[in-house]
Enzyme design. Structure first.
Site, PDB file in Angstrom:
ATOM      1  N   LYS A   1      88.264  26.048  71.001  1.00  0.00           N
ATOM      2  CA  LYS A   1      89.435  26.928  71.108  1.00  0.00           C
ATOM      3  C   LYS A   1      89.094  28.398  70.888  1.00  0.00           C
ATOM      4  O   LYS A   1      89.687  29.270  71.511  1.00  0.00           O
ATOM      5  CB  LYS A   1      90.528  26.480  70.127  1.00  0.00           C
ATOM      6  CG  LYS A   1      91.220  25.181  70.546  1.00  0.00           C
ATOM      7  CD  LYS A   1      92.366  24.853  69.622  1.00  0.00           C
ATOM      8  CE  LYS A   1      93.046  23.570  70.082  1.00  0.00           C
ATOM      9  NZ  LYS A   1      94.217  23.238  69.279  1.00  0.00           N
TER      10      LYS A   1
ATOM     11  N   ASN B   1      94.395  27.304  73.595  1.00  0.00           N
ATOM     12  CA  ASN B   1      94.310  25.893  73.989  1.00  0.00           C
ATOM     13  C   ASN B   1      94.626  25.682  75.468  1.00  0.00           C
ATOM     14  O   ASN B   1      94.652  24.553  75.936  1.00  0.00           O
ATOM     15  CB  ASN B   1      95.212  25.023  73.099  1.00  0.00           C
ATOM     16  CG  ASN B   1      96.670  25.102  73.512  1.00  0.00           C
ATOM     17  OD1 ASN B   1      97.089  26.082  74.137  1.00  0.00           O
ATOM     18  ND2 ASN B   1      97.449  24.098  73.172  1.00  0.00           N
TER      19      ASN B   1
ATOM     20  N   GLY C   1     104.823  13.780  65.522  1.00  0.00           N
ATOM     21  CA  GLY C   1     103.758  14.536  66.187  1.00  0.00           C
ATOM     22  C   GLY C   1     103.749  14.339  67.694  1.00  0.00           C
ATOM     23  O   GLY C   1     103.258  15.198  68.436  1.00  0.00           O
TER      24      GLY C   1
ATOM     25  N   THR D   1      91.592  22.397  49.827  1.00  0.00           N
ATOM     26  CA  THR D   1      90.697  23.507  49.501  1.00  0.00           C
ATOM     27  C   THR D   1      91.564  24.765  49.375  1.00  0.00           C
ATOM     28  O   THR D   1      92.002  25.335  50.382  1.00  0.00           O
ATOM     29  CB  THR D   1      89.643  23.694  50.625  1.00  0.00           C
ATOM     30  OG1 THR D   1      89.081  22.419  50.905  1.00  0.00           O
ATOM     31  CG2 THR D   1      88.554  24.667  50.243  1.00  0.00           C
TER      32      THR D   1
ATOM     33  N   SER E   1      91.088  11.512  74.325  1.00  0.00           N
ATOM     34  CA  SER E   1      92.177  12.434  74.673  1.00  0.00           C
ATOM     35  C   SER E   1      93.246  11.751  75.530  1.00  0.00           C
ATOM     36  O   SER E   1      92.935  11.039  76.489  1.00  0.00           O
ATOM     37  CB  SER E   1      91.620  13.641  75.431  1.00  0.00           C
ATOM     38  OG  SER E   1      92.714  14.435  75.859  1.00  0.00           O
TER      39      SER E   1
ATOM     40  N   ALA F   1      95.448  23.582  56.026  1.00  0.00           N
ATOM     41  CA  ALA F   1      95.133  24.978  56.357  1.00  0.00           C
ATOM     42  C   ALA F   1      94.070  25.049  57.451  1.00  0.00           C
ATOM     43  O   ALA F   1      93.285  25.988  57.527  1.00  0.00           O
ATOM     44  CB  ALA F   1      94.666  25.710  55.096  1.00  0.00           C
TER      45      ALA F   1
HETATM   46  P1  NAP Z   1      91.251  20.722  60.860  1.00  0.00           P
HETATM   47  O1  NAP Z   1      91.167  22.117  61.341  1.00  0.00           O
HETATM   48  O2  NAP Z   1      90.020  19.936  60.668  1.00  0.00           O
HETATM   49  O3  NAP Z   1      92.065  20.737  59.459  1.00  0.00           O
HETATM   50  C1  NAP Z   1      92.226  19.553  58.735  1.00  0.00           C
HETATM   51  C2  NAP Z   1      93.154  19.818  57.545  1.00  0.00           C
HETATM   52  O4  NAP Z   1      93.395  18.564  56.925  1.00  0.00           O
HETATM   53  C3  NAP Z   1      92.553  20.730  56.480  1.00  0.00           C
HETATM   54  O5  NAP Z   1      93.571  21.458  55.861  1.00  0.00           O
HETATM   55  C4  NAP Z   1      91.951  19.719  55.501  1.00  0.00           C
HETATM   56  O6  NAP Z   1      91.842  20.209  54.190  1.00  0.00           O
HETATM   57  C5  NAP Z   1      92.993  18.637  55.543  1.00  0.00           C
HETATM   58  N1  NAP Z   1      92.459  17.329  55.160  1.00  0.00           N
HETATM   59  C6  NAP Z   1      91.688  16.513  55.908  1.00  0.00           C
HETATM   60  N2  NAP Z   1      91.430  15.377  55.222  1.00  0.00           N
HETATM   61  C7  NAP Z   1      92.041  15.516  54.022  1.00  0.00           C
HETATM   62  C8  NAP Z   1      92.133  14.681  52.882  1.00  0.00           C
HETATM   63  N3  NAP Z   1      91.546  13.484  52.854  1.00  0.00           N
HETATM   64  N4  NAP Z   1      92.852  15.104  51.819  1.00  0.00           N
HETATM   65  C9  NAP Z   1      93.455  16.305  51.840  1.00  0.00           C
HETATM   66  N5  NAP Z   1      93.399  17.153  52.894  1.00  0.00           N
HETATM   67  C10 NAP Z   1      92.711  16.753  53.962  1.00  0.00           C
HETATM   68  O7  NAP Z   1      92.161  19.840  61.833  1.00  0.00           O
HETATM   69  P2  NAP Z   1      93.360  20.341  62.771  1.00  0.00           P
HETATM   70  O8  NAP Z   1      92.837  20.693  64.106  1.00  0.00           O
HETATM   71  O9  NAP Z   1      94.158  21.333  62.041  1.00  0.00           O
HETATM   72  O10 NAP Z   1      94.194  18.974  62.970  1.00  0.00           O
HETATM   73  C11 NAP Z   1      94.912  18.416  61.873  1.00  0.00           C
HETATM   74  C12 NAP Z   1      95.761  17.255  62.387  1.00  0.00           C
HETATM   75  O11 NAP Z   1      96.772  17.740  63.263  1.00  0.00           O
HETATM   76  C13 NAP Z   1      94.999  16.247  63.260  1.00  0.00           C
HETATM   77  O12 NAP Z   1      94.439  15.250  62.452  1.00  0.00           O
HETATM   78  C14 NAP Z   1      96.046  15.692  64.194  1.00  0.00           C
HETATM   79  O13 NAP Z   1      96.567  14.461  63.695  1.00  0.00           O
HETATM   80  C15 NAP Z   1      97.132  16.735  64.188  1.00  0.00           C
HETATM   81  N6  NAP Z   1      97.280  17.344  65.520  1.00  0.00           N
HETATM   82  C16 NAP Z   1      98.458  17.158  66.176  1.00  0.00           C
HETATM   83  C17 NAP Z   1      98.668  17.709  67.419  1.00  0.00           C
HETATM   84  C18 NAP Z   1      99.965  17.464  68.107  1.00  0.00           C
HETATM   85  O14 NAP Z   1     100.147  17.986  69.224  1.00  0.00           O
HETATM   86  N7  NAP Z   1     100.871  16.717  67.536  1.00  0.00           N
HETATM   87  C19 NAP Z   1      97.681  18.495  68.018  1.00  0.00           C
HETATM   88  C20 NAP Z   1      96.480  18.683  67.325  1.00  0.00           C
HETATM   89  C21 NAP Z   1      96.299  18.102  66.097  1.00  0.00           C
HETATM   90  P3  NAP Z   1      90.545  21.043  53.738  1.00  0.00           P
HETATM   91  O15 NAP Z   1      90.765  22.453  54.188  1.00  0.00           O
HETATM   92  O16 NAP Z   1      90.549  20.902  52.253  1.00  0.00           O
HETATM   93  O17 NAP Z   1      89.359  20.393  54.367  1.00  0.00           O
END
Ligand code: NAP
Length: 534
Positions: free
Chosen positions: A309, A334, A498, A415, A253, A391
């Site tokens: 969360k 958060n 980001g 998905t 983090s 999603a």
């Molecule tokens: P999450 O709940 O695990 O969701 C991951 C998403 O990515 C799902 O829609 C998943 O699809 C998709 N995914 C993962 N691997 C994939 C692949 N190989 N091909 C296609 N789709 C894929 O994660 P989250 O908490 O939403 O976080 C997502 C991203 O947001 C993090 O990796 C991070 O980089 C970014 N983030 C940014 C901030 C910021 O402040 N900038 C804060 C938090 C997170 P499925 O539904 O099909 O599994």
């Protein structure tokens, strides 16, 4: 009494030991612990020699603890009791300010006598009597503390145990809080890390730091640089207010770095900690009850991230806290602020401003990142066609925020069922990832982890879909410039990274925590510096 930052010197020979002494002094050690049980072919002559070297090294003489740890209690070489006692006696004669001996071994008369005699001849020196449990908590740490003082009232008791969960640390904190004399109490392991960091707030006699990552002598030890720069050890005192990020895992983090940098810049008596809370709702709840019940710990606010969360939202609801309406709709919190350490059933005092408050700063952070880059107000997002890719949790927060301001959203996800579920909830469209080829959006938001380190050569959106009249926002912040953003720029599209969203959510939390504005530039620089170090 000021807690000293002690650095163990753990070398196999005198040359290596001298190098470590020099490095520890230049890194800012305030006390040196000579771990003589690391020395090969140990002799009393070597110990005298090493003490003389320390006394002549550096501008000001650092106090020394000499330890020759029994292998049963974490010692490295298997030296007999007689030699270990001789080493401590010789250390006192050679001018060591402290010697550390195992409490169990001190109960043996043949060991106790020579040590007591040497101490009586060197009345300025002090005895540390230590007890370790490398597996778990002590059966009764308060009794052990009392027993040690009963056997030797003038000693400094040192009680160290492995924390298997962050909730195991509270016994150590209670002991430090309830006993004001000189004492050393902390927990080993990653779950015990905070006990080392807040040792100074709780007035432990010393806290141990290593010179670098390689030279740590115990699991969970931080380097002097981490103590000084990241965890502001020079500014910590009993009044320091505590904050932290509750997560599992938490080691990666960047939140401690950005918040502590801003606390430092504003010279605030505040400290932000990494809080590794393993387990689910039950463990999360116990952690929060543990901190809230101990008002004297001065915990004020928490960032909450994966996987807690939803637990944070449920905790706030169950304890009568205020929950921001959109956080309720998103189903995730958060940020928690708990200004008064009242017992949980009294958290909400019925007044206009509950002491427990729950927010989601992710959606507003994302909206602000978009509007500031596009140079528009939130109202300008009304009717804008947006492609949200993903999603999961972040997509959910961003879809909630964008739909709240009236954007026209289509959710694309691997998905499809998850995209559909989210779309139904927020009244928008959905489609499979393949349909991105035909998208007709003015704003594209990547909410998947595609493109994130180490898979930096991947992008969730085919390059040919990117057009010059688009804005492309990638929530991935490691790296700051993802392949998607590079391709967006090549296509002449506007890009939003980001890091901007991460900084915005950090700023919003900083404001909720401190009621003052944080420094966006400093946060961004800190993030970029941390990411470049890897
Ligand atoms: P999450 O709940 O695990 O969701 C991951 C998403 O990515 C799902 O829609 C998943 O699809 C998709 N995914 C993962 N691997 C994939 C692949 N190989 N091909 C296609 N789709 C894929 O994660 P989250 O908490 O939403 O976080 C997502 C991203 O947001 C993090 O990796 C991070 O980089 C970014 N983030 C940014 C901030 C910021 O402040 N900038 C804060 C938090 C997170 P499925 O539904 O099909 O599994």
């Amino acid at each position: 009494m000021e807690t000293k930052l002690a650095v163990p010197i753990a070398a196999k020979d005198l040359d290596q030991a001298r190098q470590q002494v020099k490095a520890a002094i230049s890194a800012g050690a305030e006390l040196l612990e000579l771990r003589t049980d690391y020395l090969v072919n140990l002799s009393v002559e070597m110990v005298k020699n090493l003490i003389a070297y320390v006394k002549s090294a550096g501008d000001k003489q650092l106090p020394i603890i000499v330890t020759c740890r029994d292998q049963q209690q974490g010692g490295v070489m298997d030296y007999g009791q007689q030699l270990r006692v001789e080493v401590l006696v010789c250390a006192l004669k050679a001018g060591a300010e402290f010697i550390d001996f195992e409490y169990d071994n001190f109960l043996i008369a043949e060991s106790q006598e020579p040590i007591k005699q040497a101490l009586s001849q060197n009345p300025q020196a002090r005895l540390i009597l230590s007890a370790h449990n490398f597996e778990t908590k002590f059966p009764d740490i308060s009794k052990l503390h009392r027993d040690i003082l009963n056997v030797c009232p003038e000693t400094i008791p040192k009680l160290v145990y492995a924390a298997n969960h962050i909730n195991d640390c509270f016994e150590a904190f209670d002991l430090l809080h309830q006993n004001k004399g000189e004492r050393i109490v902390f927990c080993m392991g990653e779950a015990g890390l905070i006990s080392r960091i807040i040792a100074k707030k709780l007035n432990s006699f010393v806290t141990f730091a290593s010179i670098d990552d390689q030279s740590a002598t115990a699991p969970g030890q931080l380097t002097i640089e981490q103590f000084r720069k990241l965890f502001r050890s020079d500014c910590i005192n009993t009044d320091t207010e505590l904050f932290g990020v509750i997560a599992n895992p938490v080691g990666h983090s960047l939140s401690p770095a950005i918040h502590n940098a801003c606390f430092g810049e504003k010279q605030m008596n505040k400290l932000y900690l990494p809080l590794l809370v393993e387990g689910g709702r039950q463990e999360f709840d116990s952690f929060l009850h543990n901190v809230i019940e101990r008002k004297w710990l001065n915990f004020i606010g928490f960032s909450i991230t994966i996987p807690h969360k939803q637990s944070a939202l449920e905790f706030a609801r169950a304890n009568g806290g205020f929950v921001e309406p959109l956080a309720e709709k998103i189903g995730a919190v958060n940020t928690l602020v708990c200004r008064v350490g009242s017992p949980p059933n009294k958290i909400n005092n019925g007044g206009a401003s509950p002491t427990l408050q729950a927010y989601n700063t992710d959606y507003s952070a994302a909206l602000d990142a978009i509007t500031s880059t596009l140079g528009i107000e939130r109202d300008g997002l009304r009717g804008l066609s947006v492609a949200v890719v993903g999603a999961g949790g972040v997509a959910r927060a961003i879809v909630a925020g964008l739909s709240d301001v009236g954007a026209k959203i289509r959710i694309y996800n691997r998905t499809v069922e998850k995209a559909e579920k989210l779309a139904v909830e927020f009244n928008c469209d959905f489609a499979p990832l393949d349909d991105l080829m035909d998208m007709n959006a003015k704003l594209v938001v990547n909410c998947t982890s595609i493109g994130m380190h180490p898979n930096v050569n991947t992008s969730p959106v085919p390059q040919e879909c990117l057009k010059s009249d688009m804005a492309v926002f990638d929530t991935v912040y490691n790296p700051a410039e993802t392949l998607l953003l590079k391709q967006a720029q090549q296509a002449g599209a506007k890009s939003i990274d980001g890091v901007s969203m991460f900084v915005n959510q950090g700023l919003a939390q900083f404001k909720l925590f401190t009621k003052t504005d944080g420094n966006a530039e400093l946060m961004r620089k800190t993030i970029v510096d941390c990411l470049s170090k890897g």
